[in-house]
Design a protein around this motif. Structure first.
Motif, mmCIF file in Angstrom:
data_model
loop_
_atom_site.group_PDB
_atom_site.id
_atom_site.type_symbol
_atom_site.label_atom_id
_atom_site.label_comp_id
_atom_site.label_asym_id
_atom_site.label_seq_id
_atom_site.Cartn_x
_atom_site.Cartn_y
_atom_site.Cartn_z
ATOM 1 N N CYS A 3 0.818 -1.299 -0.072
ATOM 2 C CA CYS A 3 -0.119 -0.075 -0.130
ATOM 3 C C CYS A 3 0.795 1.291 0.016
ATOM 4 O O CYS A 3 0.482 2.145 -0.672
ATOM 5 C CB CYS A 3 -0.828 0.074 1.105
ATOM 6 S SG CYS A 3 -1.671 1.505 1.511
ATOM 7 N N SER A 4 1.854 1.332 0.870
ATOM 8 C CA SER A 4 2.904 2.358 0.857
ATOM 9 C C SER A 4 3.464 2.745 -0.482
ATOM 10 O O SER A 4 3.600 4.003 -0.683
ATOM 11 C CB SER A 4 3.852 2.296 1.936
ATOM 12 O OG SER A 4 4.680 1.336 1.759
ATOM 13 N N VAL A 6 2.260 2.160 -3.258
ATOM 14 C CA VAL A 6 1.420 3.068 -4.271
ATOM 15 C C VAL A 6 1.000 4.407 -4.145
ATOM 16 O O VAL A 6 1.020 5.147 -4.743
ATOM 17 C CB VAL A 6 0.063 1.908 -4.551
ATOM 18 C CG1 VAL A 6 -1.068 2.809 -5.334
ATOM 19 C CG2 VAL A 6 0.303 0.706 -4.941
ATOM 20 N N THR A 7 0.787 4.580 -2.696
ATOM 21 C CA THR A 7 0.167 6.030 -2.394
ATOM 22 C C THR A 7 1.529 6.900 -2.511
ATOM 23 O O THR A 7 1.360 7.847 -2.740
ATOM 24 C CB THR A 7 -0.150 6.045 -0.906
ATOM 25 O OG1 THR A 7 0.726 5.284 0.004
ATOM 26 C CG2 THR A 7 -1.486 5.088 -0.723
ATOM 27 N N LEU A 10 1.933 7.768 -6.360
ATOM 28 C CA LEU A 10 0.891 8.785 -6.521
ATOM 29 C C LEU A 10 1.030 10.044 -5.932
ATOM 30 O O LEU A 10 0.743 11.126 -6.656
ATOM 31 C CB LEU A 10 -0.614 8.193 -6.096
ATOM 32 C CG LEU A 10 -1.069 6.959 -6.891
ATOM 33 C CD1 LEU A 10 -2.331 6.449 -6.121
ATOM 34 C CD2 LEU A 10 -1.291 7.355 -8.298
ATOM 35 N N ALA A 11 1.469 10.182 -4.729
ATOM 36 C CA ALA A 11 1.880 11.515 -4.046
ATOM 37 C C ALA A 11 2.961 12.286 -4.755
ATOM 38 O O ALA A 11 2.869 13.543 -4.776
ATOM 39 C CB ALA A 11 2.043 11.223 -2.406
ATOM 40 N N THR A 231 -2.215 15.819 -2.795
ATOM 41 C CA THR A 231 -0.893 15.272 -2.293
ATOM 42 C C THR A 231 -0.890 15.078 -1.012
ATOM 43 O O THR A 231 -0.138 14.202 -0.334
ATOM 44 C CB THR A 231 0.007 16.436 -2.780
ATOM 45 O OG1 THR A 231 -0.034 16.430 -4.349
ATOM 46 C CG2 THR A 231 1.528 15.763 -2.519
ATOM 47 N N LEU A 234 -2.603 12.174 0.066
ATOM 48 C CA LEU A 234 -1.934 10.813 -0.332
ATOM 49 C C LEU A 234 -0.634 10.504 0.568
ATOM 50 O O LEU A 234 -0.412 9.233 1.032
ATOM 51 C CB LEU A 234 -1.400 10.937 -1.993
ATOM 52 C CG LEU A 234 -2.474 10.579 -2.768
ATOM 53 C CD1 LEU A 234 -2.134 11.435 -4.087
ATOM 54 C CD2 LEU A 234 -3.146 9.260 -2.782
ATOM 55 N N SER A 236 -0.453 11.567 3.602
ATOM 56 C CA SER A 236 -1.129 10.928 5.091
ATOM 57 C C SER A 236 -1.371 9.640 4.995
ATOM 58 O O SER A 236 -1.153 8.783 5.877
ATOM 59 C CB SER A 236 -2.375 11.778 5.178
ATOM 60 O OG SER A 236 -1.925 13.273 5.679
ATOM 61 N N GLY A 237 -2.066 9.157 3.877
ATOM 62 C CA GLY A 237 -2.345 7.430 3.676
ATOM 63 C C GLY A 237 -1.061 6.976 3.517
ATOM 64 O O GLY A 237 -0.967 5.792 4.115
ATOM 65 N N ALA A 238 -0.021 7.555 2.882
ATOM 66 C CA ALA A 238 1.337 6.628 2.878
ATOM 67 C C ALA A 238 2.041 6.365 4.220
ATOM 68 O O ALA A 238 2.578 5.273 4.537
ATOM 69 C CB ALA A 238 2.200 7.464 1.828
ATOM 70 N N CYS A 241 0.087 3.624 6.078
ATOM 71 C CA CYS A 241 0.254 2.532 5.419
ATOM 72 C C CYS A 241 1.503 1.813 5.791
ATOM 73 O O CYS A 241 1.764 0.662 6.173
ATOM 74 C CB CYS A 241 0.435 2.613 3.860
ATOM 75 S SG CYS A 241 -1.173 2.608 2.936
#
Length: 296
Positions: A3-4, A6-7, A10-11, A231, A234, A236-238, A241
């Motif tokens: 997951c990390s 991908v995010t 994208l970020a 950004t 993303l 934050s999501g990374a 993850c």
């Protein structure tokens, strides 16, 4: 794929896109487009005789820059079609071969030229300066966030990625604040400021034959704000993850750690000597055991 990864990918893409869009918007001159239909104004002057109003417009149409079609940016006003005469405004060729003149921010105001400005004009001037300052601060914070982001990706540190997300969000808020102030400046110029170059004192025919619209540089600036916000989300999501992945790795590693506990018997035998045999040998087994050690 984790997951990390991908995010973070994208970020990074959205971060580069946001900086590119904001750089283009900041340096180009197409925030506002004012299209003046000069042919229609000249027809109006021809058809309405020689009254006081038409006479005033006739004097200004070839001597005032606001009777010419133009685009306005943060630093320059450019004339993509006809350019006003040099006695009306001094122009120069921009890098894109368009005749432009600079917007005066009176910074520094060494000759005290703003002393005669009205209160609204001073407020508008300060807000215009603040727009530029906020955009520059946004660029600076974005640069710092890139440094922390590269370090966070290198060591896969959730904390540094979280800091990058916070800095990106701060940069987004600074750019959004600059855009809000820019709209306030635009409102002041259209609705509050008094002067021949401002909309409130334009002649009626000039108002009727002018079309004012937001242009593509303005659109790019708002698109940059949106992509900066994405950004930050993303990143934050990374960070989440990465934290979850590290927790799972630690849980898996704990399964392979076999704890060794000391046994009580080892300590008992080590502390006391072995007891002597109650009946020392030799021992005989089978038929020999019936007659003892002597067999006569």
């Amino acid at each position: 794929m984790p997951c990390s990864a991908v995010t973070l990918s994208l970020a990074t893409i959205f971060g580069i896109l946001s900086v590119t869009l904001l750089t283009i918007a900041f340096t180009t001159d197409n925030w506002i487009n004012v299209e003046v239909r000069r042919n229609n104004i000249q027809k109006y002057l021809t058809n309405n005789g020689n009254n006081a109003e038409t006479q005033a417009v006739l004097e200004d149409i070839n001597s005032k820059y606001y009777y010419y079609s133009r685009t306005r940016g943060l630093f320059r006003i450019c004339y993509p079609k006809e350019r006003p005469p040099t006695d009306a405004v001094k122009t120069y060729l921009s890098p894109v071969e368009t005749h432009c003149n600079n917007i005066n921010y009176y910074f520094p105001d060494t000759d005290n030229e703003t002393s005669d400005f009205s209160e609204d004009a001073i407020t508008k001037l300060y807000m215009s300066r603040a727009v530029i300052a906020l955009f520059i601060l946004s660029f600076v914070v974005t640069g710092i966030s890139w440094i922390t982001g590269i370090m966070g990706c290198w060591v896969r540190g959730a904390g540094r990625i979280a800091v990058t997300a916070a800095l990106t969000l701060l940069s987004c808020l600074l750019a959004a604040g600059a855009m809000g102030l820019w709209h306030t400046v635009d409102y002041y110029e259209r609705e509050k400021l008094v002067g021949e170059e401002f909309y409130q004192q334009w002649s009626q025919v000039l108002r009727d034959q002018s079309r004012i619209s937001y242009d593509w540089s303005y659109m790019l600036a708002w698109a940059s704000v949106v992509t900066q916000f994405l950004t930050a989300l993303l990143f934050s999501g990374a960070a989440l993850c990465l934290r979850n992945e590290k927790d799972r790795e630690e849980a898996i590693n704990m399964q392979y750690i076999m704890p060794v506990y000391p046994q009580k018997q080892q300590y008992a035998y080590a502390s006391y000597p072995a007891p002597p045999q109650a009946y020392p040998g030799p021992y005989y087994h089978g038929a020999a055991a019936q007659y003892g050690p002597y067999n006569y």
